[in-house]
Write a protein that holds these residues in place. Structure first.
Motif, PDB file in Angstrom:
ATOM      1  N   ARG A  18       0.831  -1.220   0.000  1.00  0.00           N
ATOM      2  CA  ARG A  18       0.000   0.000   0.000  1.00  0.00           C
ATOM      3  C   ARG A  18       0.854   1.254   0.000  1.00  0.00           C
ATOM      4  NH1 ARG A  18      -3.433   0.661   4.730  1.00  0.00           N
ATOM      5  NH2 ARG A  18      -4.186   2.484   3.580  1.00  0.00           N
ATOM      6  N   SER A  19       2.011   1.199   0.629  1.00  0.00           N
ATOM      7  CA  SER A  19       2.900   2.358   0.639  1.00  0.00           C
ATOM      8  C   SER A  19       3.821   2.376  -0.572  1.00  0.00           C
ATOM      9  CB  SER A  19       3.744   2.381   1.919  1.00  0.00           C
ATOM     10  OG  SER A  19       4.600   1.243   1.984  1.00  0.00           O
ATOM     11  N   LEU A  20       4.061   1.214  -1.178  1.00  0.00           N
ATOM     12  CA  LEU A  20       5.014   1.125  -2.286  1.00  0.00           C
ATOM     13  C   LEU A  20       4.422   1.581  -3.619  1.00  0.00           C
ATOM     14  CD1 LEU A  20       7.735   0.266  -3.442  1.00  0.00           C
ATOM     15  CD2 LEU A  20       6.880  -2.083  -3.549  1.00  0.00           C
ATOM     16  N   TRP A  21       3.201   1.108  -3.951  1.00  0.00           N
ATOM     17  CA  TRP A  21       2.634   1.408  -5.262  1.00  0.00           C
ATOM     18  C   TRP A  21       2.542   2.899  -5.576  1.00  0.00           C
ATOM     19  CZ3 TRP A  21       3.156  -2.165  -8.517  1.00  0.00           C
ATOM     20  CH2 TRP A  21       2.912  -3.508  -8.217  1.00  0.00           C
ATOM     21  N   PRO A  22       2.098   3.755  -4.636  1.00  0.00           N
ATOM     22  CA  PRO A  22       1.989   5.181  -4.975  1.00  0.00           C
ATOM     23  C   PRO A  22       3.328   5.838  -5.319  1.00  0.00           C
ATOM     24  CG  PRO A  22       0.725   4.668  -2.998  1.00  0.00           C
ATOM     25  CD  PRO A  22       1.563   3.471  -3.285  1.00  0.00           C
ATOM     26  N   LEU A  23       4.433   5.253  -4.838  1.00  0.00           N
ATOM     27  CA  LEU A  23       5.745   5.857  -5.080  1.00  0.00           C
ATOM     28  C   LEU A  23       6.206   5.728  -6.532  1.00  0.00           C
ATOM     29  CD1 LEU A  23       8.035   4.804  -2.074  1.00  0.00           C
ATOM     30  CD2 LEU A  23       7.361   7.115  -2.704  1.00  0.00           C
ATOM     31  N   LEU A  24       5.842   4.627  -7.184  1.00  0.00           N
ATOM     32  CA  LEU A  24       6.488   4.238  -8.436  1.00  0.00           C
ATOM     33  C   LEU A  24       6.434   5.297  -9.549  1.00  0.00           C
ATOM     34  CD1 LEU A  24       5.522   0.451  -8.577  1.00  0.00           C
ATOM     35  CD2 LEU A  24       7.561   1.551  -7.600  1.00  0.00           C
ATOM     36  N   PRO A  25       5.261   5.876  -9.860  1.00  0.00           N
ATOM     37  CA  PRO A  25       5.258   6.861 -10.960  1.00  0.00           C
ATOM     38  C   PRO A  25       6.089   8.103 -10.648  1.00  0.00           C
ATOM     39  CG  PRO A  25       3.123   6.812  -9.856  1.00  0.00           C
ATOM     40  CD  PRO A  25       3.897   5.643  -9.339  1.00  0.00           C
ATOM     41  N   PHE A  26       6.103   8.529  -9.381  1.00  0.00           N
ATOM     42  CA  PHE A  26       6.857   9.724  -9.022  1.00  0.00           C
ATOM     43  C   PHE A  26       8.363   9.441  -8.993  1.00  0.00           C
ATOM     44  CE2 PHE A  26       2.645  10.090  -7.041  1.00  0.00           C
ATOM     45  CZ  PHE A  26       2.193  11.199  -7.743  1.00  0.00           C
ATOM     46  N   MET A  27       8.733   8.210  -8.687  1.00  0.00           N
ATOM     47  CA  MET A  27      10.140   7.824  -8.778  1.00  0.00           C
ATOM     48  C   MET A  27      10.622   7.928 -10.225  1.00  0.00           C
ATOM     49  SD  MET A  27      10.071   4.605  -6.129  1.00  0.00           S
ATOM     50  CE  MET A  27      11.514   3.828  -6.829  1.00  0.00           C
ATOM     51  N   LEU A  28       9.802   7.476 -11.162  1.00  0.00           N
ATOM     52  CA  LEU A  28      10.169   7.543 -12.583  1.00  0.00           C
ATOM     53  C   LEU A  28      10.355   8.991 -13.023  1.00  0.00           C
ATOM     54  CD1 LEU A  28      10.561   6.249 -15.364  1.00  0.00           C
ATOM     55  CD2 LEU A  28       8.071   6.310 -15.661  1.00  0.00           C
ATOM     56  N   VAL A  29       9.432   9.862 -12.630  1.00  0.00           N
ATOM     57  CA  VAL A  29       9.542  11.282 -12.989  1.00  0.00           C
ATOM     58  C   VAL A  29      10.810  11.878 -12.386  1.00  0.00           C
ATOM     59  CG1 VAL A  29       8.491  13.557 -12.678  1.00  0.00           C
ATOM     60  CG2 VAL A  29       7.057  11.590 -13.260  1.00  0.00           C
ATOM     61  N   GLY A  30      11.108  11.535 -11.127  1.00  0.00           N
ATOM     62  CA  GLY A  30      12.298  12.065 -10.470  1.00  0.00           C
ATOM     63  C   GLY A  30      13.579  11.637 -11.155  1.00  0.00           C
TER      64      GLY A  30
END
Length: 244
Positions: A74-86
């Motif tokens: 639940r905490s991991l999935w929301p991170l993924l798209p923003f990690m790619l942008v970063g």
């Protein structure tokens, strides 16, 4: 550039790497945060960051992600798209910004993180995906630029109040996913130069010795005092980068 370093400089670089991975062997993270600011006193960031990213990725893979059932999805999935942008934003900035400016920015970041750690502040438990955007994006941005994005991910995961097993498994998974993206980006952007690969090759035995020794050392220093020692080391390296 590496073959032109003097013996004292080579000895310092070896000592920095050994210390960074020794500490990682004890606490499980932090090698990039320690090694990169110190190595940047001698070598350009364009060499240091890709080389340490490679060795850190191997260290993460060797330490494993623990029990996959402990991953806090639940905490991991929301991170993924923003990690790619970063990661993509950082690769662009890495090519556009002046190396001296990047070095000063790293010094400011390291000093800020050290002061935050010394303050003892903690954001508490919130557990909301809304913070994935700033913390995930900043973690990937700073991680790709400076190899030191871990503090943002740690702060984000701690907001969910995970158990120790959940935190370790989820953090390791985050570092492996982000590390994969960074390595692909560095390779596609041409940052794995001869000097970067030479530094990586030289770091491998030092990483192995440091991790093995750190994993087997028995220390009586408390976690609070240990963090203070690391923070003081970071303050020193950050100040040196600003004066470089």
């Amino acid at each position: 550039m590496l073959p032109d370093l003097t013996p004292p400089d080579l000895a310092l670089c070896a000592g920095f790497l050994l210390t960074a991975y020794f500490i990682r062997g004890i606490v499980g993270f932090g090698s990039g945060l320690i090694a990169i600011p110190l190595l940047a006193l001698i070598l350009p960031l364009s060499i240091v960051v890709p080389a340490v990213a490679l060795s850190d990725y191997l260290a993460s893979a060797s330490q494993g992600i623990g029990n996959r059932r402990d991953i806090h999805w639940r905490s991991l999935w929301p991170l993924l798209p923003f990690m790619l942008v970063g990661v993509l934003a950082a690769l662009y900035l890495f090519k556009q910004l002046d190396p001296a400016l990047l070095t000063k920015a790293l010094g400011v970041f390291v000093i800020g993180y050290a002061l935050y750690t010394l303050s003892g502040l903690h954001p508490g438990r919130i557990g909301t995906p809304r913070l994935a955007a700033p913390l995930g994006g900043l973690g990937a941005l700073v991680g790709t630029l400076f190899g030191t994005g871990g503090p943002f991910y740690v702060a984000y995961l701690q907001l969910w109040g995970p158990t120790k097993a959940e935190f370790r498994a989820t953090a390791s998974t985050v570092f492996l996913i982000e590390g994969s993206g960074r390595l692909v980006g560095y390779g596609a952007s041409g940052f794995f130069t001869r000097d970067a690969l030479l530094l990586f090759a030289a770091a491998l035995p030092l990483m192995g010795i440091g991790l093995y020794t750190g994993n087997h050392v028995h220390t009586t220093i408390s976690e609070t005092n240990f963090k203070r020692v690391i923070s003081l080391l970071l303050l020193g390296s950050g100040a040196a980068l600003l004066l470089k």
